[in-house]
Design a protein around this motif. Structure first.
Motif, PDB file in Angstrom:
ATOM      1  N   ALA A 103       0.826  -1.206   0.000  1.00 24.52           N
ATOM      2  CA  ALA A 103       0.000   0.000   0.000  1.00 24.52           C
ATOM      3  C   ALA A 103       0.866   1.264   0.000  1.00 24.52           C
ATOM      4  CB  ALA A 103      -0.946  -0.006   1.194  1.00 24.52           C
ATOM      5  N   LEU A 104       1.887   1.279   0.824  1.00 20.34           N
ATOM      6  CA  LEU A 104       2.769   2.446   0.869  1.00 20.34           C
ATOM      7  C   LEU A 104       3.521   2.630  -0.450  1.00 20.34           C
ATOM      8  CD1 LEU A 104       4.199   2.207   4.495  1.00 20.34           C
ATOM      9  CD2 LEU A 104       2.757   4.026   3.567  1.00 20.34           C
ATOM     10  N   GLN A 105       3.917   1.518  -1.059  1.00 22.92           N
ATOM     11  CA  GLN A 105       4.624   1.618  -2.334  1.00 22.92           C
ATOM     12  C   GLN A 105       3.733   2.233  -3.413  1.00 22.92           C
ATOM     13  OE1 GLN A 105       7.898   0.582  -2.780  1.00 22.92           O
ATOM     14  NE2 GLN A 105       7.854   1.448  -4.836  1.00 22.92           N
ATOM     15  N   ILE A 106       2.490   1.728  -3.518  1.00 22.40           N
ATOM     16  CA  ILE A 106       1.581   2.258  -4.536  1.00 22.40           C
ATOM     17  C   ILE A 106       1.196   3.700  -4.205  1.00 22.40           C
ATOM     18  CG2 ILE A 106      -0.594   1.910  -5.748  1.00 22.40           C
ATOM     19  CD1 ILE A 106      -0.410  -1.057  -5.061  1.00 22.40           C
ATOM     20  N   GLU A 107       1.039   4.005  -2.931  1.00 18.60           N
ATOM     21  CA  GLU A 107       0.751   5.377  -2.522  1.00 18.60           C
ATOM     22  C   GLU A 107       1.836   6.329  -3.009  1.00 18.60           C
ATOM     23  OE1 GLU A 107      -0.799   8.623   0.148  1.00 18.60           O
ATOM     24  OE2 GLU A 107      -1.576   7.119  -1.232  1.00 18.60           O
ATOM     25  N   ASN A 108       3.090   5.927  -2.879  1.00 17.91           N
ATOM     26  CA  ASN A 108       4.179   6.811  -3.276  1.00 17.91           C
ATOM     27  C   ASN A 108       4.375   6.839  -4.793  1.00 17.91           C
ATOM     28  OD1 ASN A 108       4.708   7.730  -0.694  1.00 17.91           O
ATOM     29  ND2 ASN A 108       6.076   6.028  -0.224  1.00 17.91           N
ATOM     30  N   ARG A 111       1.811   9.289  -5.919  1.00 16.85           N
ATOM     31  CA  ARG A 111       1.985  10.613  -5.297  1.00 16.85           C
ATOM     32  C   ARG A 111       0.755  11.005  -4.483  1.00 16.85           C
ATOM     33  NH1 ARG A 111       4.471  10.982 -10.339  1.00 16.85           N
ATOM     34  NH2 ARG A 111       6.694  11.551 -10.253  1.00 16.85           N
ATOM     35  N   GLY A 112       0.274  10.042  -3.695  1.00 19.05           N
ATOM     36  CA  GLY A 112      -0.795  10.348  -2.749  1.00 19.05           C
ATOM     37  C   GLY A 112      -2.192  10.161  -3.274  1.00 19.05           C
ATOM     38  N   ARG A 113      -2.372   9.274  -4.273  1.00 20.95           N
ATOM     39  CA  ARG A 113      -3.708   9.052  -4.857  1.00 20.95           C
ATOM     40  C   ARG A 113      -4.208   7.638  -4.638  1.00 20.95           C
ATOM     41  NH1 ARG A 113      -3.401   8.692  -9.986  1.00 20.95           N
ATOM     42  NH2 ARG A 113      -1.152   8.801 -10.204  1.00 20.95           N
ATOM     43  N   PHE A 114      -3.626   6.894  -3.709  1.00 21.79           N
ATOM     44  CA  PHE A 114      -3.994   5.497  -3.532  1.00 21.79           C
ATOM     45  C   PHE A 114      -4.890   5.331  -2.310  1.00 21.79           C
ATOM     46  CE2 PHE A 114      -3.051   1.133  -1.946  1.00 21.79           C
ATOM     47  CZ  PHE A 114      -3.622   0.450  -3.006  1.00 21.79           C
ATOM     48  N   ALA A 115      -5.778   4.353  -2.400  1.00 20.62           N
ATOM     49  CA  ALA A 115      -6.630   3.975  -1.273  1.00 20.62           C
ATOM     50  C   ALA A 115      -6.914   2.494  -1.392  1.00 20.62           C
ATOM     51  CB  ALA A 115      -7.943   4.762  -1.298  1.00 20.62           C
ATOM     52  N   PHE A 116      -7.322   1.888  -0.298  1.00 16.22           N
ATOM     53  CA  PHE A 116      -7.740   0.489  -0.397  1.00 16.22           C
ATOM     54  C   PHE A 116      -9.080   0.290   0.279  1.00 16.22           C
ATOM     55  CE2 PHE A 116      -4.851   0.638   3.256  1.00 16.22           C
ATOM     56  CZ  PHE A 116      -5.537  -0.052   4.245  1.00 16.22           C
ATOM     57  N   ASN A 117      -9.812  -0.687  -0.255  1.00 16.52           N
ATOM     58  CA  ASN A 117     -11.173  -0.982   0.176  1.00 16.52           C
ATOM     59  C   ASN A 117     -11.179  -2.333   0.885  1.00 16.52           C
ATOM     60  OD1 ASN A 117     -13.995  -1.058   0.385  1.00 16.52           O
ATOM     61  ND2 ASN A 117     -14.223  -1.996  -1.630  1.00 16.52           N
ATOM     62  N   LEU A 118     -11.360  -2.308   2.182  1.00 14.81           N
ATOM     63  CA  LEU A 118     -11.370  -3.534   2.983  1.00 14.81           C
ATOM     64  C   LEU A 118     -12.658  -4.308   2.733  1.00 14.81           C
ATOM     65  CD1 LEU A 118      -9.952  -5.176   5.212  1.00 14.81           C
ATOM     66  CD2 LEU A 118     -11.127  -3.749   6.887  1.00 14.81           C
ATOM     67  N   ALA A 168       1.391 -11.337  15.480  1.00 16.62           N
ATOM     68  CA  ALA A 168       2.346 -10.905  16.498  1.00 16.62           C
ATOM     69  C   ALA A 168       3.491 -10.190  15.796  1.00 16.62           C
ATOM     70  CB  ALA A 168       2.866 -12.098  17.284  1.00 16.62           C
ATOM     71  N   LEU A 169       3.671  -8.901  16.107  1.00 17.05           N
ATOM     72  CA  LEU A 169       4.736  -8.089  15.525  1.00 17.05           C
ATOM     73  C   LEU A 169       5.565  -7.484  16.646  1.00 17.05           C
ATOM     74  CD1 LEU A 169       2.245  -7.968  13.397  1.00 17.05           C
ATOM     75  CD2 LEU A 169       3.472  -6.008  12.459  1.00 17.05           C
ATOM     76  N   THR A 170       6.855  -7.329  16.405  1.00 15.13           N
ATOM     77  CA  THR A 170       7.740  -6.729  17.388  1.00 15.13           C
ATOM     78  C   THR A 170       8.553  -5.629  16.721  1.00 15.13           C
ATOM     79  OG1 THR A 170       7.932  -8.847  18.568  1.00 15.13           O
ATOM     80  CG2 THR A 170       9.582  -7.159  19.048  1.00 15.13           C
ATOM     81  N   ASP A 171       8.354  -4.400  17.168  1.00 13.76           N
ATOM     82  CA  ASP A 171       9.119  -3.244  16.672  1.00 13.76           C
ATOM     83  C   ASP A 171       9.214  -3.242  15.147  1.00 13.76           C
ATOM     84  OD1 ASP A 171       9.533  -2.456  19.293  1.00 13.76           O
ATOM     85  OD2 ASP A 171      11.429  -3.549  19.457  1.00 13.76           O
ATOM     86  N   TYR A 172       8.076  -3.393  14.491  1.00 11.23           N
ATOM     87  CA  TYR A 172       8.059  -3.471  13.025  1.00 11.23           C
ATOM     88  C   TYR A 172       7.696  -2.106  12.455  1.00 11.23           C
ATOM     89  CZ  TYR A 172       8.379  -6.670   9.087  1.00 11.23           C
ATOM     90  OH  TYR A 172       8.817  -7.354   7.981  1.00 11.23           O
ATOM     91  N   GLN A 173       8.565  -1.590  11.596  1.00 14.94           N
ATOM     92  CA  GLN A 173       8.342  -0.279  10.998  1.00 14.94           C
ATOM     93  C   GLN A 173       8.699  -0.325   9.522  1.00 14.94           C
ATOM     94  OE1 GLN A 173      10.577   2.964  12.747  1.00 14.94           O
ATOM     95  NE2 GLN A 173       9.006   4.451  12.183  1.00 14.94           N
ATOM     96  N   LEU A 174       7.894   0.341   8.699  1.00 17.46           N
ATOM     97  CA  LEU A 174       8.090   0.330   7.255  1.00 17.46           C
ATOM     98  C   LEU A 174       8.593   1.694   6.772  1.00 17.46           C
ATOM     99  CD1 LEU A 174       4.826  -1.533   6.177  1.00 17.46           C
ATOM    100  CD2 LEU A 174       7.122  -2.501   6.474  1.00 17.46           C
ATOM    101  N   THR A 175       9.597   1.656   5.893  1.00 16.99           N
ATOM    102  CA  THR A 175      10.093   2.861   5.247  1.00 16.99           C
ATOM    103  C   THR A 175      10.299   2.563   3.768  1.00 16.99           C
ATOM    104  OG1 THR A 175      12.383   2.263   5.766  1.00 16.99           O
ATOM    105  CG2 THR A 175      11.245   3.703   7.323  1.00 16.99           C
ATOM    106  N   PRO A 176      10.154   3.532   2.879  1.00 17.01           N
ATOM    107  CA  PRO A 176       9.784   4.907   3.224  1.00 17.01           C
ATOM    108  C   PRO A 176       8.339   5.015   3.674  1.00 17.01           C
ATOM    109  CG  PRO A 176       9.777   4.621   0.860  1.00 17.01           C
ATOM    110  CD  PRO A 176      10.321   3.355   1.430  1.00 17.01           C
ATOM    111  N   LYS A 177       8.076   6.017   4.503  1.00 17.31           N
ATOM    112  CA  LYS A 177       6.715   6.293   4.926  1.00 17.31           C
ATOM    113  C   LYS A 177       5.925   6.884   3.755  1.00 17.31           C
ATOM    114  CE  LYS A 177       8.169   7.445   9.648  1.00 17.31           C
ATOM    115  NZ  LYS A 177       8.137   8.495  10.707  1.00 17.31           N
ATOM    116  N   ASP A 178       4.684   7.200   4.022  1.00 17.23           N
ATOM    117  CA  ASP A 178       3.885   7.924   3.049  1.00 17.23           C
ATOM    118  C   ASP A 178       4.521   9.302   2.853  1.00 17.23           C
ATOM    119  OD1 ASP A 178       1.895   9.386   1.661  1.00 17.23           O
ATOM    120  OD2 ASP A 178       0.325   8.102   2.474  1.00 17.23           O
TER     121      ASP A 178
END
Length: 361
Positions: A103-108, A111-118, A168-178
């Motif tokens: 999601a973050l990859q497609i968002e970038n 250039r900020g035009r992505f969304a997802f439908n759960l 279960a996640l431990t200190d998981y962070q994704l970069t680049p951010k939005d």
């Protein structure tokens, strides 16, 4: 309560025609090229969004083509410049970390035009044939609630530590951010109580399947009454449109499509056998005849150009921000609606679109 500006979107043809599968005016085509051309045409005409439904196997004709939603959405993000790209997602198919990263990859890329439908999911066979667990209705929403809780934090760029029933996640962070806003927009649809509760807690936009205005108004009132910590919830409506110079011409086209759709009775019966009977939208759809999916013509957008525009304005006044529309034959009707109905809604008339040029771009 004020309503955000009116937006118009179109369903991408990810699994062929929406109303009738045997329409000589709309041969089956779920190819990447057809989806690309449709979305580029929609953007050039002035449409604001496209919804890319997610299925691994064609839900109507399992031996026919089905576009993959997320790889297609990434490609569309690179090819387009203005239109919002909304990709549906079924939580059982993707771990939160993997989905959030995509999601973050497609968002970038966009250039900020992505969304997802759960999407809670209704096609039991799609999961069971792959050996993927398919819980009962409320179990799927409980899973989705934990899933979106984790995903929402990840797409905000937070460092996530989480221990729950499913993840279960431990200190998981994704970069680049939005790189363009706090996070991509989250859409959610469904008619059951678990769906409404989850939308109130976690979604930005609540999608409503095509229904009469009074039913849609009741949905909106119910959601607005619920406690909420996020910004006020927005609302979208799915609808199949048949608009013509006169109401009589529109009704004639409706009858043509209804007769063609009747030929698909065997396909619909097989689809019903694969569908979870506890899905509330299935019970809603059984209340009336209609053409199109996700409520189709039940929203009443069948009539003259003036009538259709008037009904859209009434839904907008009731709180619908985004109209996610279906047409058949798609290319012709997409352009007709923009040419005839957009100006009646106070929108600029579309430019004359050279589709070959938009494809080349």
């Amino acid at each position: 309560m004020s309503v955000p500006p009116l937006r118009i979107g179109v369903w991408a043809p990810v699994h062929g025609p929406r109303a009738a599968l045997q329409d000589p005016a709309e041969p089956f085509n779920a190819s990447w090229e057809h989806n690309r051309d449709t979305v580029l045409q929609a953007e050039a005409l002035g449409y604001d969004a496209t919804l890319v439904a997610q299925h691994t196997v064609n839900p109507h004709l399992p031996d026919h083509d089905q576009l993959e939603a997320w790889t297609a959405s990434a490609a569309l993000a690179a090819l387009t410049s203005r239109i919002e790209i909304i990709a549906a997602i079924k939580p059982y198919l993707y771990h939160p970390v993997v989905l959030a990263k995509m999601a973050l990859q497609i968002e970038n890329i966009s250039r900020g035009r992505f969304a997802f439908n759960l999407v809670n999911a209704w096609n039991r066979a799609e999961f069971e044939k792959a050996g993927i667990p398919f819980g009962e209705h409320d179990e799927r929403y409980a899973y989705g609630r934990e899933w979106i809780t984790v995903v929402e934090k990840l797409i905000r760029g937070e460092s996530v530590t989480h221990t729950g029933q499913n993840f279960a996640l431990t200190d998981y962070q994704l970069t680049p951010k939005d790189l363009h806003r706090a996070r991509p927009r989250i859409y959610l649809g469904g008619e059951s109580e678990p769906a409404r509760a989850l939308a109130a807690d976690a979604a930005d936009v609540f999608f409503i399947n095509g229904q009469p205005l009074e039913d849609v108004t009741a949905f909106i009132a119910d959601l607005r009454r619920r406690p909420r910590t996020l910004a006020p919830l927005s609302f979208g409506l799915a609808a199949f449109v048949i608009a013509r110079d006169t109401e009589r011409e529109a009704q004639e086209e409706y009858q043509r499509l209804a007769a063609l759709a009747a030929r698909d009775a065997g396909v619909r019966a097989a689809q019903a056998a694969r569908t979870d009977p506890n899905v509330v939208m299935v019970k809603t759809f059984a209340k009336s005849e209609r053409v199109g999916t996700n409520g189709g013509t039940a929203a009443g957008l069948v009539g003259s150009y003036d009538q259709v525009a008037e009904r859209i304005r009434a839904f907008h006044a009731a709180g619908i921000e985004l109209f996610m529309l279906q047409f058949q034959p798609l290319t012709v009707e997409l352009a007709r609606f923009a040419r005839e109905v957009f100006p009646r809604l106070g929108r600029a008339a579309p430019p004359r679109v050279d589709l070959r040029q938009s494809q080349a771009g």
